[in-house]
Design a protein around this motif. Structure first.
Motif, PDB file in Angstrom:
ATOM      1  N   CYS A 217       1.922   7.018  -2.250  1.00 15.31           N
ATOM      2  CA  CYS A 217       0.913   6.485  -3.166  1.00 15.31           C
ATOM      3  C   CYS A 217      -0.292   5.959  -2.403  1.00 15.31           C
ATOM      4  O   CYS A 217      -0.207   4.966  -1.670  1.00 15.31           O
ATOM      5  CB  CYS A 217       1.513   5.370  -4.021  1.00 15.31           C
ATOM      6  SG  CYS A 217       0.443   4.897  -5.395  1.00 15.31           S
TER       7      CYS A 217
ATOM      8  N   LEU B 169       3.272   3.056   0.378  1.00 13.91           N
ATOM      9  CA  LEU B 169       1.924   2.667  -0.036  1.00 13.91           C
ATOM     10  C   LEU B 169       0.983   2.733   1.163  1.00 13.91           C
ATOM     11  O   LEU B 169       1.355   2.344   2.276  1.00 13.91           O
ATOM     12  CB  LEU B 169       1.919   1.244  -0.591  1.00 13.91           C
ATOM     13  CG  LEU B 169       2.829   0.942  -1.782  1.00 13.91           C
ATOM     14  CD1 LEU B 169       2.658  -0.511  -2.208  1.00 13.91           C
ATOM     15  CD2 LEU B 169       2.526   1.862  -2.934  1.00 13.91           C
TER      16      LEU B 169
ATOM     17  N   CYS C 214      -5.891   3.268  -8.368  1.00 13.75           N
ATOM     18  CA  CYS C 214      -4.515   2.774  -8.360  1.00 13.75           C
ATOM     19  C   CYS C 214      -4.415   1.569  -7.439  1.00 13.75           C
ATOM     20  O   CYS C 214      -4.736   1.678  -6.246  1.00 13.75           O
ATOM     21  CB  CYS C 214      -3.551   3.874  -7.893  1.00 13.75           C
ATOM     22  SG  CYS C 214      -1.807   3.360  -7.884  1.00 13.75           S
TER      23      CYS C 214
ATOM     24  N   HIS D  62       6.290   3.592  -9.488  1.00 10.47           N
ATOM     25  CA  HIS D  62       7.536   3.710  -8.729  1.00 10.47           C
ATOM     26  C   HIS D  62       8.743   3.466  -9.639  1.00 10.47           C
ATOM     27  O   HIS D  62       9.722   4.215  -9.623  1.00 10.47           O
ATOM     28  CB  HIS D  62       7.514   2.696  -7.580  1.00 10.47           C
ATOM     29  CG  HIS D  62       8.799   2.555  -6.835  1.00 10.47           C
ATOM     30  ND1 HIS D  62       9.198   3.433  -5.859  1.00 10.47           N
ATOM     31  CD2 HIS D  62       9.778   1.620  -6.940  1.00 10.47           C
ATOM     32  CE1 HIS D  62      10.378   3.052  -5.377  1.00 10.47           C
ATOM     33  NE2 HIS D  62      10.738   1.957  -6.017  1.00 10.47           N
TER      34      HIS D  62
ATOM     35  N   THR E 294       0.232  11.260 -11.169  1.00 11.90           N
ATOM     36  CA  THR E 294       0.393  12.178 -10.039  1.00 11.90           C
ATOM     37  C   THR E 294      -0.931  12.608  -9.421  1.00 11.90           C
ATOM     38  O   THR E 294      -0.968  13.546  -8.624  1.00 11.90           O
ATOM     39  CB  THR E 294       1.246  13.396 -10.437  1.00 11.90           C
ATOM     40  OG1 THR E 294       0.680  14.047 -11.570  1.00 11.90           O
ATOM     41  CG2 THR E 294       2.668  12.969 -10.754  1.00 11.90           C
TER      42      THR E 294
ATOM     43  N   GLY F 192       8.047   8.839  -3.013  1.00 15.91           N
ATOM     44  CA  GLY F 192       6.674   8.795  -3.472  1.00 15.91           C
ATOM     45  C   GLY F 192       5.727   8.448  -2.339  1.00 15.91           C
ATOM     46  O   GLY F 192       6.078   7.703  -1.411  1.00 15.91           O
TER      47      GLY F 192
ATOM     48  N   ALA G 189      -2.691   9.771  -8.133  1.00 16.43           N
ATOM     49  CA  ALA G 189      -2.532   8.732  -7.115  1.00 16.43           C
ATOM     50  C   ALA G 189      -1.202   8.825  -6.380  1.00 16.43           C
ATOM     51  O   ALA G 189      -1.099   8.437  -5.210  1.00 16.43           O
ATOM     52  CB  ALA G 189      -2.650   7.353  -7.776  1.00 16.43           C
ATOM     53  N   LEU G 190      -0.178   9.325  -7.050  1.00 17.82           N
ATOM     54  CA  LEU G 190       1.186   9.336  -6.523  1.00 17.82           C
ATOM     55  C   LEU G 190       1.665  10.774  -6.340  1.00 17.82           C
ATOM     56  O   LEU G 190       1.843  11.512  -7.312  1.00 17.82           O
ATOM     57  CB  LEU G 190       2.116   8.604  -7.492  1.00 17.82           C
ATOM     58  CG  LEU G 190       3.603   8.548  -7.151  1.00 17.82           C
ATOM     59  CD1 LEU G 190       3.843   7.701  -5.898  1.00 17.82           C
ATOM     60  CD2 LEU G 190       4.394   7.982  -8.327  1.00 17.82           C
TER      61      LEU G 190
ATOM     62  N   ALA H  11       0.961   0.850  -8.579  1.00 18.35           N
ATOM     63  CA  ALA H  11       1.891   1.662  -7.794  1.00 18.35           C
ATOM     64  C   ALA H  11       3.330   1.250  -8.054  1.00 18.35           C
ATOM     65  O   ALA H  11       4.220   2.101  -8.185  1.00 18.35           O
ATOM     66  CB  ALA H  11       1.562   1.530  -6.308  1.00 18.35           C
TER      67      ALA H  11
ATOM     68  N   CYS I 167      -3.262   3.101 -12.719  1.00 16.81           N
ATOM     69  CA  CYS I 167      -2.169   3.862 -12.112  1.00 16.81           C
ATOM     70  C   CYS I 167      -2.277   5.293 -12.633  1.00 16.81           C
ATOM     71  O   CYS I 167      -1.705   5.632 -13.665  1.00 16.81           O
ATOM     72  CB  CYS I 167      -0.807   3.248 -12.402  1.00 16.81           C
ATOM     73  SG  CYS I 167      -0.462   2.848 -14.124  1.00 16.81           S
TER      74      CYS I 167
ATOM     75  N   THR J 125       8.906   4.517  -2.115  1.00 17.73           N
ATOM     76  CA  THR J 125       7.495   4.881  -2.201  1.00 17.73           C
ATOM     77  C   THR J 125       6.747   4.233  -1.051  1.00 17.73           C
ATOM     78  O   THR J 125       6.881   3.023  -0.811  1.00 17.73           O
ATOM     79  CB  THR J 125       6.880   4.445  -3.537  1.00 17.73           C
ATOM     80  OG1 THR J 125       7.525   5.145  -4.608  1.00 17.73           O
ATOM     81  CG2 THR J 125       5.393   4.735  -3.576  1.00 17.73           C
TER      82      THR J 125
ATOM     83  N   THR K  77      -4.781  10.722  -4.182  1.00 16.29           N
ATOM     84  CA  THR K  77      -3.914  11.197  -3.105  1.00 16.29           C
ATOM     85  C   THR K  77      -3.711  12.704  -3.172  1.00 16.29           C
ATOM     86  O   THR K  77      -3.620  13.378  -2.137  1.00 16.29           O
ATOM     87  CB  THR K  77      -2.547  10.492  -3.184  1.00 16.29           C
ATOM     88  OG1 THR K  77      -2.747   9.086  -3.345  1.00 16.29           O
ATOM     89  CG2 THR K  77      -1.724  10.736  -1.932  1.00 16.29           C
TER      90      THR K  77
END
Length: 303
Positions: A161, A186, A167, A176, A147, A159, A149-150, A172, A144, A184, A196
């Motif tokens: 993600c 996905l 991740c 979250h 920021t 969010g 991946a998210l 995720a 994970c 969030t 991301t």
């Protein structure tokens, strides 16, 4: 809400006010590119990285100092020393992130980056100096990378993600919960994409830069564009390659990106950002971009 359902997410997100928290950070932190070199492990799943011969440590260090000076002109910016055994540490937002009153330590995929999570000086800054509570995700098994991946809309608590080898779904969910987000979305990144934040930026809660080719499902692109319409910039392939998506708003009126990204930015995209209330500021980072990330990757936000 944590969902892959773009319609349900869009309906929920549209009902969210911009009262979740500050839209932009109150300070930033960096890690100097000391020991800057090709990280062979990271290169396994980062197609943006150059060959070892293209790495220029001296130039990267000079450009990073320029970045620090530029950020310091608009908000307090702390820079930690790098280390020779952590060549990717200049991208700290994947390992350390903050939310109101707490800091989060991510679980990195590669061992060379997992070393960064053990930095007692950075942990001590957040815990001892800022008196933030710690949420440590680094010792559990699910990747994970925070920021990277998210991507987070801090104003509305949303969010975005992208799932990849950096991740998984369990990771995720952990992020979250750690950030305390309202919802969030996905989705799968396109093959060959690793983070991301290379293909999506949410700017102060009111605009988005989206690189459609970076998403496996065009429906996700459409949902994000609809949420931030009319201030959604859909990048061309040239803008995508130029790291336009790897941008950040550190203040409500300016979007920061690398000089290469600013050169790739098309007039129509620049005008859309201007219409959303953003000027574009840029710093030359070509040496740093050899490591497979650009300006946004260098920035840790302090909320």
């Amino acid at each position: 809400m944590l969902t892959r359902d773009t319609h349900a997410f869009l309906a929920f997100a549209r009902a969210c006010g911009d009262d979740f928290g500050p839209a932009t950070a109150r300070a930033a932190f960096l890690v100097a590119p000391d020991g800057f070199a090709l990280a062979e492990q990271s290169a396994q799943d980062n197609r943006y990285m150059a060959q070892a011969a293209a790495f220029d440590a001296t130039r990267a260090s000079m450009q990073h100092r320029d970045l620090h000076r530029a950020f310091s002109s608009v908000l307090p910016t702390v820079c930690f020393a790098g280390r020779a055994d952590t060549p990717d540490a200049l991208f700290p937002n994947n390992v350390f992130a903050t939310a109101a009153g707490r800091y989060i330590v991510g679980r990195m995929r590669h061992a060379v980056r997992q070393r960064e999570a053990a930095r007692e000086d950075i942990r001590g800054f957040f815990a001892g100096v800022l008196d933030y509570a710690e949420i440590d995700l680094s010792t559990q098994e699910h990747p994970c990378e925070l920021t990277g991946a998210l991507v987070i809309d801090r104003a509305r608590g949303l969010g975005f993600c992208g799932l990849s080898e950096r991740c998984d779904e369990a990771g995720a969910r952990l992020m979250h919960e750690a950030f305390g987000l309202r919802a969030t979305l996905l989705f799968d990144l396109a093959p060959g994409e690793y983070h991301t934040n290379v293909v999506l930026a949410v700017l102060a809660g009111r605009a988005a830069i989206v690189c459609p080719r970076g998403f496996a499902d065009s429906g996700v692109v459409e949902a994000i564009a609809a949420l931030y319409s009319p201030h959604a910039v859909l990048c061309s392939e040239a803008e995508h390659r130029g790291f336009v998506g790897n941008a950040i708003a550190l203040t409500p009126d300016t979007v920061w990106m690398s000089a290469a990204a600013a050169r790739a930015l098309q007039p129509a995209s620049r005008e859309r950002l201007r219409a959303a209330g953003f000027a574009v500021a840029a710093v030359e980072l070509d040496a740093i971009e050899a490591a497979g990330g650009s300006l946004r990757c260098c920035v840790g936000e302090i909320f």
